[in-house]
Write a protein that holds these residues in place. Structure first.
Motif, PDB file in Angstrom:
ATOM      1  N   PHE A 181       5.594  -0.058  -2.957  1.00 28.64           N
ATOM      2  CA  PHE A 181       5.784   0.080  -4.399  1.00 28.64           C
ATOM      3  C   PHE A 181       6.128  -1.278  -5.001  1.00 28.64           C
ATOM      4  CE2 PHE A 181       6.032   4.464  -3.243  1.00 28.64           C
ATOM      5  CZ  PHE A 181       5.705   5.190  -4.378  1.00 28.64           C
ATOM      6  N   SER A 182       5.436  -1.618  -6.090  1.00 25.56           N
ATOM      7  CA  SER A 182       5.834  -2.729  -6.942  1.00 25.56           C
ATOM      8  C   SER A 182       6.853  -2.190  -7.947  1.00 25.56           C
ATOM      9  CB  SER A 182       4.607  -3.290  -7.673  1.00 25.56           C
ATOM     10  OG  SER A 182       4.263  -2.460  -8.771  1.00 25.56           O
ATOM     11  N   PRO A 183       7.424  -3.045  -8.801  1.00 30.32           N
ATOM     12  CA  PRO A 183       8.348  -2.522  -9.819  1.00 30.32           C
ATOM     13  C   PRO A 183       7.701  -1.563 -10.817  1.00 30.32           C
ATOM     14  CG  PRO A 183       8.740  -4.852  -9.471  1.00 30.32           C
ATOM     15  CD  PRO A 183       7.474  -4.511  -8.726  1.00 30.32           C
ATOM     16  N   LYS A 184       6.344  -1.516 -10.837  1.00 29.68           N
ATOM     17  CA  LYS A 184       5.671  -0.684 -11.826  1.00 29.68           C
ATOM     18  C   LYS A 184       4.872   0.466 -11.240  1.00 29.68           C
ATOM     19  CE  LYS A 184       3.851  -2.559 -15.512  1.00 29.68           C
ATOM     20  NZ  LYS A 184       3.072  -3.422 -16.438  1.00 29.68           N
ATOM     21  N   ALA A 185       4.428   0.344  -9.989  1.00 25.77           N
ATOM     22  CA  ALA A 185       3.530   1.365  -9.458  1.00 25.77           C
ATOM     23  C   ALA A 185       3.383   1.217  -7.949  1.00 25.77           C
ATOM     24  CB  ALA A 185       2.156   1.262 -10.118  1.00 25.77           C
ATOM     25  N   GLU A 186       2.848   2.253  -7.307  1.00 26.38           N
ATOM     26  CA  GLU A 186       2.506   2.168  -5.895  1.00 26.38           C
ATOM     27  C   GLU A 186       1.228   1.349  -5.736  1.00 26.38           C
ATOM     28  OE1 GLU A 186       2.013   5.012  -1.931  1.00 26.38           O
ATOM     29  OE2 GLU A 186       1.970   5.936  -3.925  1.00 26.38           O
ATOM     30  N   VAL A 187       1.151   0.564  -4.659  1.00 27.03           N
ATOM     31  CA  VAL A 187      -0.056  -0.188  -4.330  1.00 27.03           C
ATOM     32  C   VAL A 187      -0.541   0.263  -2.958  1.00 27.03           C
ATOM     33  CG1 VAL A 187       0.573  -2.174  -5.751  1.00 27.03           C
ATOM     34  CG2 VAL A 187       1.257  -2.114  -3.360  1.00 27.03           C
ATOM     35  N   PRO A 188      -1.864   0.180  -2.695  1.00 23.96           N
ATOM     36  CA  PRO A 188      -2.389   0.736  -1.444  1.00 23.96           C
ATOM     37  C   PRO A 188      -2.016  -0.055  -0.207  1.00 23.96           C
ATOM     38  CG  PRO A 188      -4.133  -0.338  -2.705  1.00 23.96           C
ATOM     39  CD  PRO A 188      -2.937  -0.284  -3.592  1.00 23.96           C
ATOM     40  N   PHE A 189      -1.844  -1.364  -0.361  1.00 26.47           N
ATOM     41  CA  PHE A 189      -1.518  -2.198   0.786  1.00 26.47           C
ATOM     42  C   PHE A 189      -0.867  -3.482   0.302  1.00 26.47           C
ATOM     43  CE2 PHE A 189      -2.654  -5.554   3.887  1.00 26.47           C
ATOM     44  CZ  PHE A 189      -1.889  -5.084   4.949  1.00 26.47           C
ATOM     45  N   CYS A 190       0.086  -3.983   1.074  1.00 27.01           N
ATOM     46  CA  CYS A 190       0.765  -5.234   0.745  1.00 27.01           C
ATOM     47  C   CYS A 190       1.006  -5.999   2.033  1.00 27.01           C
ATOM     48  CB  CYS A 190       2.083  -4.959   0.027  1.00 27.01           C
ATOM     49  SG  CYS A 190       3.069  -6.450  -0.214  1.00 27.01           S
ATOM     50  N   GLY A 191       0.430  -7.177   2.126  1.00 27.34           N
ATOM     51  CA  GLY A 191       0.536  -7.955   3.353  1.00 27.34           C
ATOM     52  C   GLY A 191       1.921  -8.521   3.595  1.00 27.34           C
TER      53      GLY A 191
END
Length: 292
Positions: A72-82
């Protein structure tokens, strides 16, 4: 719903807590719903936070070394984060030891290997993630023109050797080449305008790239869709760029690329991208350290 949970803070792609990209890691997110995870991520204010829970039954892997991971970013879920993957792997390795890990992410299964370094800096650990299957897409002329307008980049400042493409290795990134290091360093963009374009194209970041040598690159990643102006070190974009560079013949099929990111925002980090002939997936490595 309570948001009480153990929250760790790590920086990834640097042995210095003041460098690289900070990420939150929640080692046990059992019982947290989406709203609670978003609240924790927003409270931390980092570009992403990784939330770990038990793996799906069919994931396999050594018992106790496989996990479901959401970002999760501060605004939304993201599919992948390295960088949050690297941070989570380092946090786990400090608890259960280095070795092989398996992460079930929304983008697919991501193996991560953690090994010991000489221990002279940072955590003394190095994490290497293997991306999901990458691919490239064309970007339309109108969309490219809008991206350049939002960035306030004249088309003449683009490097024709690095043509605009959308690259994917778990998340979508618009790759743009900067003809000079000075062009890359001068980043002041229209946040709302670029965010609107990125949401329409389902982009996670814009990967701005300057080539400094045969396998040496400087990169920056605007990240308005995550609620931050710029991501200091972006592992998902590094993986996507590795696939991009290989497919376009910018580098050999067997190559190790070095990406410097974060220098222009005072958080220098180094990402190592490994390409292997005959393997489509891309490996991204980095060190890290816990933030007190």
């Amino acid at each position: 719903m309570t948001t009480e949970a153990e929250v760790l803070r790590y920086t990834a792609f640097s042995a210095d807590p003041a460098g690289g990209n900070p990420a939150g890691v929640v080692p046990d997110a059992t019982g947290l719903d989406d709203a609670a995870m978003l609240e924790i991520a927003a409270g931390l204010g980092y570009s992403e936070t990784a939330f770990l829970t038990a793996p799906p039954a069919d994931l396999g892997g050594e018992s106790g070394r496989a996990f479901t991971v959401r970002y999760f970013s501060p605004k939304a879920e993201v599919p992948f984060c390295g960088h949050a993957t690297v941070a989570a792997a380092l946090a786990l390795a400090e608890r259960i030891g280095p070795g092989e890990l398996l992460f079930a992410t929304p983008a697919g299964t991501v193996p991560v290997s953690v090994s010991r370094t000489d221990g002279s800096a940072g955590s003394g650990l190095l994490a290497t993630l293997t991306s999901v299957e990458p691919h490239l897409e064309e970007v339309g002329a109108a969309d490219l023109a809008e991206a350049l307008a939002a960035l306030d980049w004249p088309a003449a400042d683009l490097d024709p050797r690095i043509p605009a493409k959308i690259a994917y290795a778990g998340a979508r990134h618009l790759v743009l080449g900067a003809a000079t290091r000075a062009r890359l360093a001068d980043l002041s963009y229209d946040f709302a305008r670029l965010e609107a374009l990125m949401r329409r194209l389902d982009l996670t970041t814009v990967q701005l790239v300057h080539r400094a040598g045969p396998t040496l690159f400087h990169v920056r990643d605007p990240f308005p869709v995550g609620g931050v102006v710029e991501d200091p070190a972006t592992g998902a974009a590094a993986a996507a760029f590795g696939a991009y560079a290989r497919e376009l013949g910018l580098v050999p099929a067997d190559a190790v690329l070095t990406l410097h990111q974060g220098e222009d925002m005072g958080r220098p980090g180094v990402l190592t991208v490994e390409l292997r002939a005959g393997e489509s997936r891309v490996r991204v490595s980095g060190t890290g350290v816990r933030i007190a």
